[in-house]
Motif scaffolding. Structure first.
Motif, mmCIF file in Angstrom:
data_model
loop_
_atom_site.group_PDB
_atom_site.id
_atom_site.type_symbol
_atom_site.label_atom_id
_atom_site.label_comp_id
_atom_site.label_asym_id
_atom_site.label_seq_id
_atom_site.Cartn_x
_atom_site.Cartn_y
_atom_site.Cartn_z
ATOM 1 N N THR A 1 0.857 -1.176 0.000
ATOM 2 C CA THR A 1 0.000 0.000 0.000
ATOM 3 C C THR A 1 0.891 1.223 0.000
ATOM 4 O O THR A 1 1.803 1.337 0.821
ATOM 5 C CB THR A 1 -0.902 0.012 1.252
ATOM 6 O OG1 THR A 1 -1.713 -1.151 1.228
ATOM 7 C CG2 THR A 1 -1.773 1.249 1.291
ATOM 8 N N ARG B 1 0.789 9.337 -1.344
ATOM 9 C CA ARG B 1 -0.254 9.469 -2.377
ATOM 10 C C ARG B 1 -0.702 10.914 -2.531
ATOM 11 O O ARG B 1 -0.840 11.422 -3.644
ATOM 12 C CB ARG B 1 -1.450 8.583 -2.050
ATOM 13 C CG ARG B 1 -1.189 7.108 -2.182
ATOM 14 C CD ARG B 1 -2.474 6.282 -2.133
ATOM 15 N NE ARG B 1 -3.370 6.622 -1.053
ATOM 16 C CZ ARG B 1 -3.448 5.982 0.123
ATOM 17 N NH1 ARG B 1 -2.650 4.963 0.364
ATOM 18 N NH2 ARG B 1 -4.304 6.362 1.039
ATOM 19 N N LYS C 1 -3.918 8.736 -7.525
ATOM 20 C CA LYS C 1 -5.323 8.379 -7.347
ATOM 21 C C LYS C 1 -5.529 6.970 -7.870
ATOM 22 O O LYS C 1 -4.663 6.432 -8.565
ATOM 23 C CB LYS C 1 -6.201 9.366 -8.106
ATOM 24 C CG LYS C 1 -6.104 10.778 -7.564
ATOM 25 C CD LYS C 1 -7.037 11.705 -8.312
ATOM 26 C CE LYS C 1 -7.145 13.014 -7.618
ATOM 27 N NZ LYS C 1 -6.230 14.035 -7.967
ATOM 28 N N PRO C 2 -6.643 6.330 -7.568
ATOM 29 C CA PRO C 2 -6.889 4.986 -8.104
ATOM 30 C C PRO C 2 -6.760 4.965 -9.622
ATOM 31 O O PRO C 2 -7.233 5.863 -10.316
ATOM 32 C CB PRO C 2 -8.327 4.685 -7.674
ATOM 33 C CG PRO C 2 -8.515 5.502 -6.438
ATOM 34 C CD PRO C 2 -7.724 6.764 -6.681
#
Length: 75
Positions: free
Chosen positions: A13, A19, A25-26
């Motif tokens: 992760t 992030r 972002k996804p």
């Protein structure tokens, strides 16, 4: 320093702090580069070259292929 661990499937992760700092972002792809000194550089591919389309003004006159060749000697 922020850390994360690898699970049994090789997944990790990316920490929230990283992030948000990088704008991940996804769906964003991460590019992993192994450096000669053994370190790893990870880059987020957040944009596409297609996003640059139209960012430059069109030339005043058409440019021939011959004029586009960078190895052509100008006289």
């Amino acid at each position: 320093m922020t850390t994360s661990s690898i699970d049994a499937y090789g997944r990790t992760t990316v920490p929230a702090e990283v992030r948000s700092a990088v704008g991940i972002k996804p769906g964003v792809k991460l590019h992993w580069h192994l450096m000669p000194d053994g370190s790893v550089l990870v880059r987020a591919k957040t944009s596409s070259i297609l996003e640059l389309a139209g960012s430059l003004p069109a030339p005043d006159k058409p440019v021939s292929i011959k004029d586009m060749n960078p190895w052509r000697r100008r006289r």
